[in-house]
Each structure stands twice: as structure tokens, then as C-alpha cells.
Design a protein around this motif. Structure first.
Motif, short mmCIF file in Angstrom:
data_model
loop_
_atom_site.label_atom_id
_atom_site.label_comp_id
_atom_site.label_asym_id
_atom_site.label_seq_id
_atom_site.Cartn_x
_atom_site.Cartn_y
_atom_site.Cartn_z
N ALA B 338 0.85 -1.20 -0.05
CA ALA B 338 0.01 -0.16 -0.01
C ALA B 338 0.86 1.12 0.00
CB ALA B 338 -0.89 -0.04 1.13
N ASP B 339 0.29 2.25 -0.75
CA ASP B 339 1.32 3.46 -0.90
C ASP B 339 0.63 4.56 0.22
OD1 ASP B 339 3.20 4.80 -1.40
OD2 ASP B 339 2.76 4.76 -3.69
N LEU B 340 1.08 4.59 1.21
CA LEU B 340 0.49 5.43 2.33
C LEU B 340 1.08 6.53 2.66
CD1 LEU B 340 -1.84 5.22 4.29
CD2 LEU B 340 -0.08 4.49 6.03
N GLY B 344 -2.41 10.89 -0.07
CA GLY B 344 -3.48 9.83 -0.26
C GLY B 344 -3.09 8.50 -0.14
N VAL B 345 -4.04 7.68 -0.31
CA VAL B 345 -3.61 6.35 -0.24
C VAL B 345 -3.90 5.22 -1.11
CG1 VAL B 345 -3.98 4.18 1.29
CG2 VAL B 345 -4.16 6.38 2.35
N LYS B 346 -2.67 4.91 -1.77
CA LYS B 346 -2.77 4.05 -2.88
C LYS B 346 -3.11 2.69 -2.53
CE LYS B 346 -0.33 6.39 -6.61
NZ LYS B 346 0.78 6.38 -7.14
N HIS B 347 -3.86 1.90 -3.10
CA HIS B 347 -4.11 0.71 -2.78
C HIS B 347 -4.37 0.31 -1.20
CE1 HIS B 347 -2.98 -0.14 -6.81
NE2 HIS B 347 -1.76 0.28 -6.54
N ALA B 348 -5.40 1.18 -0.66
CA ALA B 348 -5.60 1.30 0.64
C ALA B 348 -5.87 -0.13 1.05
CB ALA B 348 -6.72 2.15 0.90
N GLU B 349 -6.46 -1.15 0.22
CA GLU B 349 -7.08 -2.29 0.56
C GLU B 349 -5.87 -3.25 1.08
OE1 GLU B 349 -6.95 -1.26 -2.43
OE2 GLU B 349 -5.81 -2.80 -3.71
N ARG B 350 -4.97 -2.90 0.54
CA ARG B 350 -3.40 -3.58 0.83
C ARG B 350 -2.98 -3.43 2.39
NH1 ARG B 350 -0.42 -2.32 -4.73
NH2 ARG B 350 -2.04 -3.39 -6.19
N LEU B 351 -3.68 -2.41 2.75
CA LEU B 351 -3.33 -2.19 4.46
C LEU B 351 -4.06 -3.35 5.06
CD1 LEU B 351 -4.04 1.51 4.89
CD2 LEU B 351 -1.99 0.48 5.09
N LEU B 352 -4.83 -3.87 4.60
CA LEU B 352 -5.44 -4.93 5.22
C LEU B 352 -5.24 -6.37 4.92
CD1 LEU B 352 -9.26 -3.62 4.92
CD2 LEU B 352 -7.94 -3.68 6.99
N THR B 353 -5.14 -6.13 3.29
CA THR B 353 -4.94 -7.67 2.53
C THR B 353 -3.15 -7.60 2.75
OG1 THR B 353 -4.88 -6.62 0.75
CG2 THR B 353 -6.73 -7.58 1.41
N GLY B 354 -2.53 -6.85 3.03
CA GLY B 354 -1.07 -7.10 3.12
C GLY B 354 -0.72 -6.71 1.60
#
Lengths: 216, 874
Positions: B338-340, B344-354
Motif C-alpha cells: 500500500a502506498d500510504l 492519499g492512499v494508493k491501494h488502501a485495501e493492501r493495508l488490510l490484505t497486505g
């Protein structure tokens, strides 16, 4: 009628009583003139019948006591009770009076009855020197008390009819109940079927002596 | 009665038919007896680990709900390791009591998948029996748990293997398209690393299980949280708690056989096949089992296993079957997280999914092993322009910040790091191919500030940029006029702002000067430097120089004004407000506001012929124009000296006091003073003497009457030493400067009388010299008066001269001579005076040696009046 021998018997006078209506008929009559019942001076087969029934009862007394008489389902747990275990159970439950009644009615009475009848029949068959009077008294007692033996069966039948809650609580008669009922029935029949007049015929001479001597 | 009846033949029966009854009873009894013996039951002994829940006489043995026996005795086994439970089994159970027969205790058990043995709540626990094959036997070991399958149930039994049990349990259901079709009937450890589960599929569903069926765990909730929403999926309520398995089968495959083995996958995606390959990496980073492989944002596979190898980590990855054809020899895989950032957050879902593993297409036959890159391979790398920017400090630019030109993104910052010498920041940036020509030689970059508040005297302007700038920062390209493009990898500068950039470039053309100042001069960085009221430069900084005990002021002068820096250039500081009040008028000069706030410096030019000191910052214009030289004078504390007090030499001003300060001991005051440039060299000798000149009013007159108006001033007498100094200790009284030709001597008297400094020496009533000062003699028995004779009269005094006190009125009353009153001039009456006569002519032999000593006579010897040698000035 004062000259009538107090020990005279009907058969000696050519008379016989109707077994049904107790009318005195002549011996030549085959059937009662009143009620048309078959007449017999003496039922010679009654002794045999009585013996047979008694023996059957005696035989049946064994399974009646060995096998369980009731099957009690208490919360899914099935308990088989023979007569004796039932009584011991009552004793353990501190119900002595009931236990005594049950013991008397279910064990003592049938047993005494069979024993009594055996003695009786033996006395008749083998002309044992036993007081005719005593025998008669005993016989009446046996006959009277025998019906109380049905108490146990009565209790069972009522319990079976009333207690029927499936797996929770249920009572059912077990094989011994049949045997026991038969024992009672057969002993009753054995007593009933016996022509007590035979007793008097067979035991007359000796007993008279006995009686006369005693009365004297 | 004649009728004769036929004789009745009575056949005597031997036995009455009634005798059949006992026979029947006997037969019945016998049969019962036989039956009873036959059905008496079979004694069986079962060894249980514990007798818990088993009661003698109560606990029954049941088979399919049918009571087939009961417990008749419980005894402890010989080894005290359990109990032996004796059962009396129904005689009909005899054929089942074989080696393979199993007994186990059924107790009530409530679990999420159902309630078992509820009947036992009422009937009590019972022992269940499962008939088996083998030799007949009467001793059994009880089973710990109910055997997996009950024989009456027809269906398919399969083996499933899994690494972990998860929430699966006996009773966990098996689903096929969410229809429960079976359940797990047992599980056990298989070796040390695997769990083997036995599952039972109901008969009517058995055909659904094929040889290539895939099983996966559907235990619990499956939460799919992405920015598009949260999807919660579960097979059934029971699977949430009790776990469950689901499977899928392809239609055409063969139906599974009994006992077939399957692997349980963690989830559906894993289960549904695909092609396997390995990814190698140096370290696992954020990849782990389950990390998704995505292609254009679509999940096409995942990592199923990871292993350590000698050289790093090896991942086993699986691409879904339908995407398998995407894999090719030159495919590339790289990790993306995730690009935090605040922009902005890119691929916020990857915060959860890794993190995910991204994948790029390639060509060629698929390989079985690929390297796992940590970054996206850059296909455009060759055409991009990569540059290095240098900056003194990080300007708030983060990795990934945009590079803009006219607010259009033209590239991005790849990395931000300290340079190798740790003295600055190096940014690696890339400019996208289509914009490379924008970057020319001498272009520079400035950070975009998301919020810039420009508060100046002209007003306040607030500028904001987009959110990304606020969070990540951005840098702007400022083009130069140069047309030549920069080369790849060139190094350019990143300035804090456009102004600093401009200043920087200006600075490259600036002329640097360093001025020294005794004080900070109220200057701060950026203070303007004026020439004729025009700013020509500014102060860069002001530093303290410990060694020289002074401040250095660094100036930068714009190049176009270099012509002003000449040998006659001087600098002075401007006061915020200078009031020049003189008898001729009052001149008020107010400096520009900027100069007033920051201080300012003025550059001035002296006359062409003069040489200015370009290294000194003068305190005022006048000092500067006078080329004043600073000195420091120390006075006793009682001196009434004030700033601006002039320093005079024989009445001529040669400098002025800049400031007067009482020192810490409170015994002295230190005056900072300036000597005007052209005079300075005369008065800076170490033996130059400074003294306070104050008005002295006496009977003899007023000395320095002007000080009554102007205040005391400092007098100075030059020294003769070769060594110069800037620090002097001033005296109260002026040291007499010995002038050539003047004659110095000492007069001795036992009493000072009215003699004091300045008491004139009269020769024939004419003043030819004076007493300079006086002191007690070393022995304390006389007073020594130091006097001099002016040079033009020096020849009048020699060793034969006599001095007497002219002071006061001498009244000599004699009895015979009468009263005789002797006075000098009125001045001598008031101020005292000394008379001198000389007996003989001055010659080489009687010339007065320096500092000769005379006795001051009390009175005139009348004889002396006769002395009148003719003397001529030499």
C-alpha cells in the motif's frame, strides 16, 4: 328323621345332590330334575384334575418367582423386578407394611396354597390319617385366602394402566406376571375342581373313629 | 321299569386330559428355563479409562437405540489404569462381540453443530457398541471417541489432510454449493506435521465428490474489505463457530473412491487449482503465504508456500487456472504494498490484505521459477531522464513526490537521501520522457509549498496547493534561459524557494565584503546596504570574532555596484533615527523602515584623494567620513563624561566619545571613542595621554569655560612611543606635555601656600611660566612644585635664579620701619604667583639642567632687585 344316621351319606341312600342347584336327586337320574345339570354321585376324575392343576401351578410357580414380574422404565432406565426383588425393594424403601402384605399375598399365600392343596390331595389320594375336620378347615382357608393372591397382579395391572409416560416412567408386566397369574388361577381351579365329597368318602372310617373317640 | 336298560359300559380312563395341563406347564416352564438360560446374556468385560458416567445396573449398552446389554459390575483394573466394566449383553449380541467390535461411552454433548446424546440426559449415559468382524472375544478396550462411521450410514468416507485444524472439529459440516452434504467425523494427527480428517459424505451426495475435487476451509467469516465496501461471506452460521469445509468438483471426473485423500486448502481461491511456480527473493519482505498475485488489479493467484533456502526465500505461487496462460518466460513479478502517504492512499485495501505481488506479461514458454523483485521493473527507464538534485536540507519532499512544471506533473522523486558526505540532501528524480526537453542547463527546482503565507509590509498573501503537495511535497522545475539540455544523471540544485534560488544566482555575482565592528551594530541578516539611499547589497551575517573581540559583518554587494568599492569607500551604519542637532538647526534623518527594523549600512565615498578603511563599519556617517579610529578609554568612575564628548588636542577636536559605560567594578568608566582618521596615528601611541578637561573656576579664572556648556571633554597629548594602542587609561588631570625649549624644574617649599597648578611664574612682573603640578616630597617634609618656563623665556632662568612666593599680601609691621605692605598684582593676591630673578647671565656653565631643584623663597631679597644681567634670547 331322628333315626337317620348322622354319618349316613346320600350315596348310600341312593341320593345325590345336584352340583348346581343342590337338589337331591335319585342316583339313577343322569340329570337334575330341576336344573337339568348332569348328575354325578362322585366325580372320580376331580382328584386327578386337581392334582394336574396343582402340579401345573407348582411348576408355574417357579418361573413366576424367578422371572421378573414387572419392568419399570424410570427415566430411561429399565428395571426388572421379580416378586422377591420387588419386596426387598419395598423393604429397602422402608415400606414394611406393604412389603408384608405383598410378601403374604404374592409369596406366602400361593406357596401355602400349593402346599396345602398338596397335603389335601395327598391326604385324599393316600388316605392319610388326618382329621377330616382340620382338612376341611384348611381347605376353606386355602380357598378363601387364595383369591387375595391376585392382589399382586391387581397392583401390576393398575400400575401398568396408570403409569405410562414413555421413556420417563413406564411400567410393564414381565413374563413372570403371566406365570404368577396362572399359578393363582390354577390353584384356584385346583381347589374348585376338587370334589370335596371324595374326602369324606375316603377318610370316613378312620376319621369317624378319630372323631368319635375325640367326641367322646 | 321293565325296560331293561342297555348296560352302560364305562371305560375307565386312566388319565384325565387334565393331565395335559401340567405337562404343558412343564413344557412351558422348561422352555422358559431353556430360554432363560439361552437368553441369560453374555458376560463381556470392557476396559474404560474411567468409570465416569457409568453406573452399575443403570448404564445400558445400546446399539442403534436398542438396549442390548447393561453394566453389571465395575471394578478397578489390576494396574489401576482404568476400570473394567462388566456388561451383560443380550444373547443376540453374541455374533457381534468380535475382535473388531467397538464400545464407547455416549454422554450428552452439545456443540454448535448439534446436540448429541440428548437422550442420555434422561436415560443417562450409555455404552454404544459398534459390531465388528474378527474372532469372538469377551474383553474389549473402550474407544475414546465414537468411531467415525456408524455402520448403518451409507455414504462416502474420505480422508482430508490439512496442516492445521483451524476451527474444524468433529461435526464440522461439508458443503457443496452451500448445501451440507456431510461432516467431519474424526480427526487425528498424522505424523507431526499433518492432520488427517475423516469426512463422511451422505450417500445421496456421494457422487458429487470426484477424484479431482478440491476441498477448502470455509470456517469462520470471510471478510473482503476493500475500498469498495466490505463483503462478509460465510457458508452457514455453524461454520462461523464450528468450522466447515466446502468442495468443488468438475463434472466429468470420476467419482471418488472410498477413503480417497484430499488436501484442504485455506480458501477457495487456493483450492481451485492453477499452475504452480516458484518465486525467489532475497528476503520475504512483506510477502507471505496467501499474498495475492495481481495483474492489472485483478487477483490471479497467490502464494501458497514459502521456504527458506540457502540464498533467500523461495515462494511457491499458484496462478489460477483461467489466468495460467498469462504466465510466460519473461514475466516479471514484484512486490507492491500500500502506498500510504498523506497525499492519499494508493491501494488502501493492501493495508488490510497486505502487500500483493504484481505481475507483468511477457513472452515465451512459462518458466517454473521467477525472481521476485522488490520494485516494479521500469520499462521506461531508458527514456526517462534521471537527475540528481542537491539541497542543503530536505525541503519536505518525500519519495514519490511529483516533479512539476507549471503545475503539471512531469516526473517524480525516486529517492531522498543524505549525500555521501552527510552535508546535504540528494534527491534522485526522474523526468518522464515527454518532458525531458524542459530541463535545461542551469534549470533549478524549488519545492512547492502547499501553503505559503507571504506576509510582508505589502500585505499577506496565502497560497495553497493541492493536498498531495501538502503531504508529499512537490518540486517545481524552474527553467533557465539556457537552451542546452541537461544530460542524464546531471546534478541540479533544489532551492528552498524561488527567492533563494534567485538569490543564489545573484549571490554568484555578488561581491563579498567583511567589515569589523566593535559591536553588533544592530544589524541582522538581510539588512540592506545603501548607497545614496539605494540598496546595493545586504548584510549576509554578523559574527562574533573572539580573537579580535569584535564583530564581523559580512556584506554582499551586487555586482553592478562594484564600481563603488574603491579605496575611498567607507561604511557606516544607519541609525533608525538620527537627529543632528546643532546651533545651525536640527537635521532629522529617518532610515527606511526596513533599515530601521533590520538595521542598515550605508556605503559612502570619501574624497578621491583620501583612503578609506573598507574593513571597518563606522558607527555614524560623520565618523565614517572622518575615518575615525575607535579607541577605548578608561576613566575613574567619577568622571562626568558623556557620549559625543569631543576629544581635543589643544582645543582642536580630534575625535569624539561614542559611548560611556560604567564597568563592572563600578570604579571605572570605559569610553568608546573615535579618533578621526587623519589624527588617529598621532594619538594612539602607548604613551599618549588622555585626560579629562573640565571647567575649573577659581579666583585666578576659569579654565576651559566652554565645558560649562558642552560638558567636560577629553584632552589628549600625543605620545612618542613607536607602539600604538587603542586602549588607554585616562587621567584626571592633563599631563603636561613637555615642549621643546621649555625649561622644567622643581621648586621646593615647606608649605604649598596658595600655589597650585597654573600658578604663574613672573619675571619682572611678566608671566614667563607656570607651576604645572605639585606633590609632597618623598620624605613628606616639603612640597615639590613642578614648573616650567616657556621656551621663549627659558634663557632668562639659570642656576643663579632665585624664586619667591608672590602670593597674598605680605604685611610687615616693624616697630621702627613702620608698616610695610607688599603685594604683587591683584592676580597674585588672589591666585598666588611666583617671582623669579636671575643673578648672572645664562651661559653654558650655569645652564639649568633638566629638572633642577630650587628652593622657593618666602620673600624677595631686596638685593635681588639689583640683578639685571643682560640676556638675549639665543
Amino acid at each position: 328323621m331322628s333315626n337317620i344316621d348322622e354319618n349316613a351319606q346320600g350315596k348310600e341312600m341312593g341320593l345325590t345332590t345336584c352340583p348346581s342347584c343342590n337338589k337331591l336327586n335319585e342316583q339313577k337320574q343322569t340329570h337334575c330334575t330341576r336344573c337339568d345339570s348332569p348328575l354325578m354321585v362322585r366325580d372320580t376324575t376331580s382328584l386327578q384334575k386337581s392334582w394336574a392343576l396343582l402340579i401345573t401351578a407348582a411348576i408355574l410357580l417357579i418361573p413366576a418367582n424367578i422371572y421378573p414380574i414387572t419392568m419399570l422404565t424410570d427415566r430411561g432406565r429399565i428395571r426388572h423386578d421379580t416378586i422377591f426383588t420387588g419386596i426387598t425393594h419395598l423393604v429397602q424403601s422402608d415400606m414394611f407394611p406393604i412389603a408384608i402384605i405383598l410378601f403374604t399375598a404374592s409369596i406366602l399365600v400361593p406357596l401355602l396354597k400349593i402346599v396345602g392343596l398338596t397335603i389335601y390331595l395327598t391326604a385324599i389320594s393316600f388316605r392319610l390319617p388326618i382329621s377330616k375336620k382340620m382338612l376341611m378347615v384348611g381347605f376353606h382357608i386355602i380357598e378363601w385366602i387364595g383369591r387375595w393372591s391376585m392382589l399382586d397382579l391387581f397392583v401390576i395391572s393398575i400400575t401398568v394402566a396408570l403409569v405410562n409416560m414413555g421413556q420417563l416412567l413406564d411400567a410393564k408386566p414381565a413374563p413372570a406376571a403371566t406365570a404368577f397369574a396362572l399359578v393363582i388361577l390354577l390353584t384356584q381351579m385346583a381347589a374348585k375342581v376338587l370334589d370335596t365329597r371324595l374326602l369324606w368318602d375316603r377318610l370316613e372310617s378312620k376319621d369317624d373313629k378319630n372323631r368319635s373317640t375325640k367326641s367322646r | 321299569m321293565t325296560k331293561i336298560e342297555a348296560p352302560k359300559v364305562v371305560k375307565k380312563k386312566l388319565f384325565s386330559p387334565i393331565w395335559l395341563l401340567p405337562l404343558v406347564a412343564l413344557a412351558l416352564g422348561a422352555w422358559l428355563g431353556v430360554k432363560s438360560i439361552k437368553e441369560a446374556g453374555i458376560e463381556v468385560r470392557i476396559h474404560f479409562p474411567s468409570a465416569t458416567g457409568i453406573d452399575v445396573g443403570k448404564t445400558l449398552v445400546r446399539y442403534q437405540g436398542l438396549t442390548v446389554g447393561k453394566v453389571v459390575d465395575i471394578s478397578i483394573d489390576d494396574e489401576l489404569k482404568g476400570v473394567n466394566v462388566d456388561l451383560k449383553m443380550d444373547y443376540r449380541a453374541d455374533p457381534f462381540l468380535n475382535k473388531g467390535t467397538k464400545f464407547w461411552l455416549v454422554a450428552p454433548k452439545a456443540s454448535i453443530t448439534g446436540v448429541e446424546g440428548l437422550d442420555t440426559l434422561f436415560s443417562g449415559n450409555y455404552i454404544a457398541i459398534q459390531p465388528g468382524n474378527g474372532e469372538s472375544q469377551s474383553f474389549f478396550e473402550a474407544e475414546e471417541n465414537a468411531p467415525a462411521i456408524l455402520p448403518n450410514e451409507d455414504g462416502l468416507v474420505i480422508e482430508l489432510t490439512s496442516e492445521t485444524l483451524g476451527s474444524l472439529d468433529v461435526g464440522s459440516q461439508l458443503f457443496y454449493r452451500q448445501i451440507p452434504v456431510g461432516q467431519v467425523i474424526s480427526y487425528k494427527l498424522k505424523g507431526a506435521s499433518e492432520i488427517s480428517l475423516t469426512a463422511f459424505i451422505k450417500k445421496q451426495y456421494a457422487h458429487l465428490v470426484k477424484k479431482d475435487s478440491q476441498f477448502w476451509n470455509v470456517s469462520g467469516l470471510k471478510i473482503d474489505a476493500s475500498l469498495s465496501g466490505i463483503k462478509i461471506k460465510t457458508e452457514s452460521l455453524s461454520t462461523i463457530l464450528a468450522g466447515g469445509l466446502s468442495f468443488s468438483s468438475s463434472e466429468n471426473s470420476e467419482i471418488a473412491e472410498k477413503g480417497q485423500q484430499y488436501k484442504i486448502y485455506d480458501n477457495e481461491e487456493l483450492a481451485l487449482g492453477g499452475i504452480e511456480f516458484t518465486l525467489t527473493a532475497d528476503k520475504a519482505e512483506s510477502a507471505s503465504i496467501g499474498t495475492a498475485i495481481v495483474f492489472r488489479g485483478i487477483k490471479i493467484g497467490r502464494i501458497t508456500d514459502s521456504n527458506l533456502t540457502d540464498s533467500g526465500v523461495e515462494f511457491t505461487a499458484k496462478l489460477n487456472t483461467e489466468h495460467a496462460e498469462l504466465l510466460s518466460a519473461s514475466s516479471q513479478f514484484w512486490l507492491e504494498g500500500a502506498d500510504l502517504s498523506l497525499s492519499g492512499v494508493k491501494h488502501a485495501e493492501r493495508l488490510l490484505t497486505g502487500s500483493v505481488i504484481n505481475f507483468s506479461l511477457g513472452s515465451g514458454e512459462p518458466a517454473s521459477q521467477y525472481p521476485l523483485l522488490t520494485e516494479q521493473p521500469d520499462k521506461l527507464a531508458t527514456s526517462k531522464l534521471t537527475l540528481t538534485l542537491t539541497s542543503e536540507s530536505n525541503q519536505g519532499i518525500a519519495e514519490g513526490a511529483e516533479v512539476r512544471y507549471k503545475q503539471i506533473a512531469i516526473g517524480k522523486v525516486n529517492s531522498v537521501k543524505l549525500n555521501s558526505s552527510l552535508s546535504g540532501i540528494e534527491y534522485q528524480i526522474e523526468i518522464w520522457p515527454e518532458f525531458t526537453q524542459l530541463v535545461t542547463q542551469d534549470s533549478y527546482f524549488v519545492p512547492e509549498s502547499a501553503l505559503s503565507i507571504d506576509a510582508s509590509l505589502e500585505g499577506v498573501s496565502v497560497k495553497t496547493r493541492d493536498f498531495a503537495t501538502l503531504t508529499q511535497g512537490a518540486i517545481s522545475l524552474i527553467q533557465s534561459s539556457s537552451k542546452s539540455q541537461v544530460e542524464k544523471g546531471a546534478t541540479l540544485s533544489l532551492f528552498a524557494s524561488r527567492q533563494t534560488a534567485e538569490e543564489h544566482f545573484k549571490n554568484q555575482n555578488l561581491i563579498k565584503l567583511t567589515l569589523s565592528s566593535p559591536d553588533g551594530a544592530d544589524l541582522s541578516s538581510g539588512a540592506p546596504v545603501y548607497y545614496q539611499k539605494m540598496q546595493i547589497g545586504e548584510v549576509e551575517n554578523v559574527n562574533w570574532q573572539t580573537g579580535e573581540q569584535s564583530f564581523t559583518v559580512n556584506l554582499s554587494i551586487q555586482e553592478q555596484f562594484s564600481g563603488l568599492l574603491k579605496s575611498n569607500t567607507v561604511f557606516w551604519r544607519n541609525g533608525a533615527l538620527s537627529v543632528n542637532a546643532a546651533l545651525t538647526g536640527i537635521e532629522i534623518d529617518v532610515a527606511p523602515l526596513q533599515g530601521a527594523l533590520k538595521g542598515s549600512i550605508t556605503l559612502g565615498l570619501l574624497d578621491e584623494a583620501e583612503h578609506g578603511d573598507q574593513e571597518h563599519l563606522y558607527a555614524s556617517k560623520s565618523l565614517a567620513l572622518a575615518q575615525a579610529k575607535p579607541i577605548s578609554l578608561s576613566f575613574p568612575a567619577d568622571v562626568k563624561l558623556s557620549a559625543k564628548a569631543p576629544i581635543r588636542y589643544h582645543g582642536h577636536q580630534v575625535g569624539e566619545v561614542e559611548s560611556v559605560k560604567l564597568d563592572k567594578t563600578l570604579e571605572n568608566v570605559t569610553a568608546k571613542a573615535y579618533l578621526y582618521g587623519n589624527y588617529a596615528k598621532h594619538f594612539t601611541q602607548t604613551d599618549a595621554s588622555y585626560f579629562i578637561v573640565d571647567a575649573q573656576i577659581s579666583l585666578s579664572g576659569i579654565t576651559a569655560p566652554e565645558t560649562l556648556v558642552t560638558g567636560p571633554y577629553i584632552g589628549v597629548i600625543p605620545g612618542k612611543s613607536e607602539i600604538t594602542s587603542v586602549n588607554f587609561v585616562a587621567k584626571d588631570t592633563p599631563a603636561k606635555q613637555r615642549k621643546a625649549g621649555e625649561l622644567y624644574f622643581t621648586l621646593e617649599d615647606n608649605n604649598l601656600g596658595s600655589i597650585k597648578s597654573g600658578t604663574p611664574i613672573f619675571f619682572r612682573g611678566m608671566k614667563i611660566g607656570q607651576v604645572d603640578n605639585y606633590n609632597l616630597s618623598a620624605t613628606g617634609n616639603s612640597v615639590l612644585m613642578h614648573a616650567h618656563i616657556d621656551s621663549q623665556f627659558s634663557h632668562l632662568v639659570n642656576q643663579s635664579s632665585q624664586f619667591w612666593d608672590l602670593s597674598g599680601v605680605k604685611v610687615d609691621i616693624g616697630l621702627f620701619s613702620g608698616a610695610k605692605i607688599e603685594t604683587g598684582t591683584l592676580e597674585t593676591i588672589l591666585a598666588g604667583g611666583i617671582g623669579v630673578v636671575t643673578q648672572s647671565k645664562t651661559s653654558n656653565s650655569n645652564q639649568l639642567a633638566a629638572d633642577s631643584q630650587f628652593t622657593l623663597q618666602k620673600q624677595l631679597d631686596p638685593e635681588w632687585l639689583n640683578w639685571a644681567p643682560e640676556q638675549k634670547a639665543p
